[in-house]
Design an enzyme around this catalytic site. Structure first.
Site, PDB file in Angstrom:
ATOM      1  CD  GLU A 290       8.980  72.327  30.858  1.00 19.92           C
ATOM      2  OE1 GLU A 290       8.455  71.798  31.899  1.00 19.92           O
ATOM      3  OE2 GLU A 290       8.691  72.535  29.735  1.00 19.92           O
ATOM      4  CG  HIS A 314       3.384  76.576  27.335  1.00 21.57           C
ATOM      5  ND1 HIS A 314       2.393  76.246  27.970  1.00 21.57           N
ATOM      6  CD2 HIS A 314       4.401  75.475  27.703  1.00 21.57           C
ATOM      7  CE1 HIS A 314       2.079  75.084  28.398  1.00 21.57           C
ATOM      8  NE2 HIS A 314       3.328  74.532  28.357  1.00 21.57           N
ATOM      9  CD  GLU A 315       7.841  75.297  26.359  1.00 22.82           C
ATOM     10  OE1 GLU A 315       8.199  74.804  27.694  1.00 22.82           O
ATOM     11  OE2 GLU A 315       6.991  74.617  25.518  1.00 22.82           O
ATOM     12  CG  HIS A 318       6.948  75.337  31.589  1.00 24.41           C
ATOM     13  ND1 HIS A 318       6.405  74.914  32.780  1.00 24.41           N
ATOM     14  CD2 HIS A 318       6.647  74.984  30.449  1.00 24.41           C
ATOM     15  CE1 HIS A 318       5.661  73.689  32.384  1.00 24.41           C
ATOM     16  NE2 HIS A 318       5.714  73.916  30.882  1.00 24.41           N
ATOM     17  CD  GLU A 337       3.366  71.347  31.218  1.00 27.62           C
ATOM     18  OE1 GLU A 337       2.749  72.527  30.690  1.00 27.62           O
ATOM     19  OE2 GLU A 337       4.542  70.868  30.898  1.00 27.62           O
ATOM     20  CG  ASP A 394       6.103  60.242  28.679  1.00 26.39           C
ATOM     21  OD1 ASP A 394       6.607  61.074  29.512  1.00 26.39           O
ATOM     22  OD2 ASP A 394       6.659  59.994  27.768  1.00 26.39           O
ATOM     23  CE1 TYR A 402       1.392  71.111  28.473  1.00 26.69           C
ATOM     24  CE2 TYR A 402       0.540  68.938  29.037  1.00 26.69           C
ATOM     25  CZ  TYR A 402       1.629  69.760  28.692  1.00 26.69           C
ATOM     26  OH  TYR A 402       3.119  69.234  28.499  1.00 26.69           O
TER      27      TYR A 402
END
Length: 619
Positions: A290, A314-315, A318, A337, A394, A402
């Site tokens: 994003e 979705h992006e 963001h 998210e 990560d 999410y």
């Protein structure tokens, strides 16, 4: 960013910051209150960067970026400022234009090194002259053969979560928001684009200037360089891609302006002026990223029928949740998210109806069940509020943030009512625009502004701080998925299938159909389905991926599927897809086959994907 999965550890380094950023509007100066930070060496309570002027040259022959990063700083009478640096060659450092002393600290495998720069209490700017190295993890240099047109090389960056420090020395924490401008020199036959105001055509000399006037977190600074073109969708939306991809991308993403309008109708004005998408070569490790004003996207979403464009929604979402209101630390990642998945599905519902929205939500719900099962021996990893001390950020980028985040918000919406919830979210984005927020501050805000005024009792803290899924979860259903299950059941009981029943199926129905193959499914059953639908040669990447996973699980080898799986893994670097298939090989005791393919494919992967598969396969 579209959800990914990775497990990695590193030795922790903890420092404490004293604030969480709060800004009432993008034109006002931030009042800083940084929260505890685990993943940066910076000490912004003493001195913090506010604006970056980046002046760099992109050298494809040596695969090096070199130049100077100059920062305007807020200086609280400090004698030093600390930046994050990893795998960078620091040439010299200046303070207010004069050479100054600096030290590079001890190397940490994941965090890199602290770059401590000597300043005085009057210092206003610092400049770091540097070069990237062949270990720089954010950059992927691609040969012409690794691109769509196969005529010129390509470069792109990936900064989230803590990789921006590997191509720019910077205070690499999501709490530290900066504006930036840049001058980038590239070969004259190529174009450079960034997460900023962008050119629409190539310059004569290969020199490009950029400006990002809204303050963003460092992980959102992005650069791509290649033989690309631009094609507008509307006055404020459009696509960049290589020549052979530009018309396909333009067709696929032709609803971009409609998506922006739908998003604004839900939660307020789009505050980034331009919303463009660049389709990158297939080695890009995510579905999308994003980066403000310029979403980076995988070509695997180019299906020819606009069936995978929820990624673009979705992006776009963001632009509010993540870019406008940002998680203060990576422990709060769900605030980025979970909200984005919720917003994405609301955009898709507004444009394409509730059936499609619920199918997207149910696919995510299935992913969530799979993730919870994979963490059955580590239940604390299923909490929304993370504890990433000693871990790579990560680690938190999985279906919990999410899809559990989405389920929490959907349950909340159904409890208080959609109208009240929408009004709350619209105010939330406006009130916290261009600032960062912790989970604890969010809980205070939702209690004060939604639950208490409406006299609603809700188990917010159970959802956020406890493992698993609370019993009051929203129940999501889909008649179309129920029909797909019925078709599968009939096929398995009758050994026949009427292909005409599926002629109007969407990608989501096919994915649900394939993912629900029972354990009793035989290779003969697989062969009959393949004969009916030729799934081993599917051109839709998502359908192909789930079919290939089942082929590995069921030990099916017909219709050239083995070669197609190998070709797919060599061609596609999207980590979700790659990890899913290599994990299937591993879970079915086919490690030798996996390694044989990986030896051919690894060179095509970004470091983010390669490091995940290295660990998965024990290499």
């Amino acid at each position: 960013m579209i959800k990914i999965k990775k497990v990695a550890l590193f030795t922790p380094l903890l420092f404490v910051l004293f604030s969480s950023c709060k800004t009432e509007s993008k034109d006002q100066k931030q009042v800083v209150n940084y929260a505890e930070e685990l993943h940066s060496y910076a000490q912004p309570n003493k001195s913090v960067i506010k604006h970056l002027n980046l002046d760099i040259t992109v050298n494809f022959e040596d695969q090096v970026i070199d130049g100077v990063a100059t920062y305007t700083i807020d200086n609280n009478k400090a004698s030093e400022i600390i930046l994050d640096s990893k795998f960078l060659d620091i040439v010299k450092v200046e303070a207010d234009g004069k050479i100054t002393e600096y030290e590079l600290g001890e190397v940490n495998e994941q965090l890199g090194q602290p770059l401590t720069i000597h300043i005085t209490e009057d210092t206003k700017t610092i400049s770091v002259y540097y070069k990237t190295t062949n270990k720089t993890e954010a950059l992927q240099w691609l040969s012409p053969q690794q691109t769509a047109d196969k005529t010129h090389p390509f470069l792109f960056t990936q900064g989230q979560a803590i990789l921006t420090r590997t191509w720019i020395p910077i205070q690499d924490s999501p709490q530290i928001r900066i504006t930036y401008d840049a001058t980038v020199r590239v070969p004259k036959e190529l174009m450079a684009v960034m997460s900023a105001e962008n050119p629409k055509t190539k310059t004569v000399d290969g020199v490009y200037s950029f400006k990002m006037e809204q303050p963003i977190s460092p992980y959102l600074i992005a650069l791509a360089v290649g033989d690309i073109e631009y094609k507008a969708v509307s006055e404020r939306t459009g696509v960049y891609a290589e020549k052979s991809m530009i018309d396909k991308a333009h067709y696929e993403f032709s609803d971009m302006e409609k998506m922006v309008v739908a998003a604004e109708n839900l939660y307020g004005d789009y505050d980034w002026d331009q919303f463009d998408v660049i389709v990158l070569p297939p080695s890009f490790p995510f579905g999308g990223m994003e980066n403000p004003r310029l979403t980076f996207a995988t070509p695997t979403v180019i299906a020819g029928d606009r069936s995978l464009t929820s990624l673009i929604a979705h992006e776009l979402a963001h632009s509010w949740s993540g870019n406008l209101v940002t998680n203060a630390t990576w422990n709060d990642f769900w605030l980025n998210e979970g909200f984005t998945v919720y917003f994405e599905i609301r955009i898709m519902e507004a444009l394409y109806g509730k059936d499609r929205a619920n199918m997207i939500a149910l696919i995510g719900r299935q992913d969530l069940d799979d993730e919870i099962e994979s963490f059955k021996n580590e239940p604390n990893r299923t909490k929304l509020k993370l504890d990433l001390k000693g871990k790579n950020p990560d680690d938190g980028m999985n279906s919990i943030a999410y899809d559990k985040g989405y389920l929490f918000l959907r349950t909340l919406e159904e409890t208080v009512g959609r109208d009240k919830f929408d009004a709350f979210l619209k105010d939330y984005f406006k009130t916290h625009a261009f600032s960062t927020i912790t989970t604890e501050k969010f809980i205070d805000y939702i209690n004060t502004n939604l639950l208490e005024p409406n006299k609603v009792t809700f188990n917010t803290e159970e959802w956020i701080y406890q493992p698993g899924i609370p019993s009051n979860q929203a129940i999501i259903s889909s008649d179309k998925f129920a029909n797909a299950e019925k078709v599968l059941k009939q096929f398995l009981s009758n050994d026949t299938i009427d292909a005409s029943i599926t002629k109007d199926w969407t990608t989501l129905e096919w994915v649900h159909f394939i993912r629900n193959f029972p354990d009793t499914m035989t290779t003969e059953d697989m062969a009959r389905i393949d004969k009916a639908f030729d799934l081993s040669n599917a051109t839709n990447s998502h359908i192909a991926m789930v079919w290939y996973e089942q082929a590995i699980n069921k030990d099916y080898h017909g219709n050239n599927v083995d070669q197609n799986i190998e070709d797919f893994l060599i061609r596609v670097g999207r980590r979700w897809y790659v990890n899913t298939l290599f994990k299937a090989f591993k879970n079915n005791d086919k490690i030798d086959e996996a390694i044989a393919i990986y030896e051919k494919s690894r060179g095509n992967y970004h470091s983010v994907t390669a490091s995940t598969i290295d660990e998965l396969l024990g290499l």
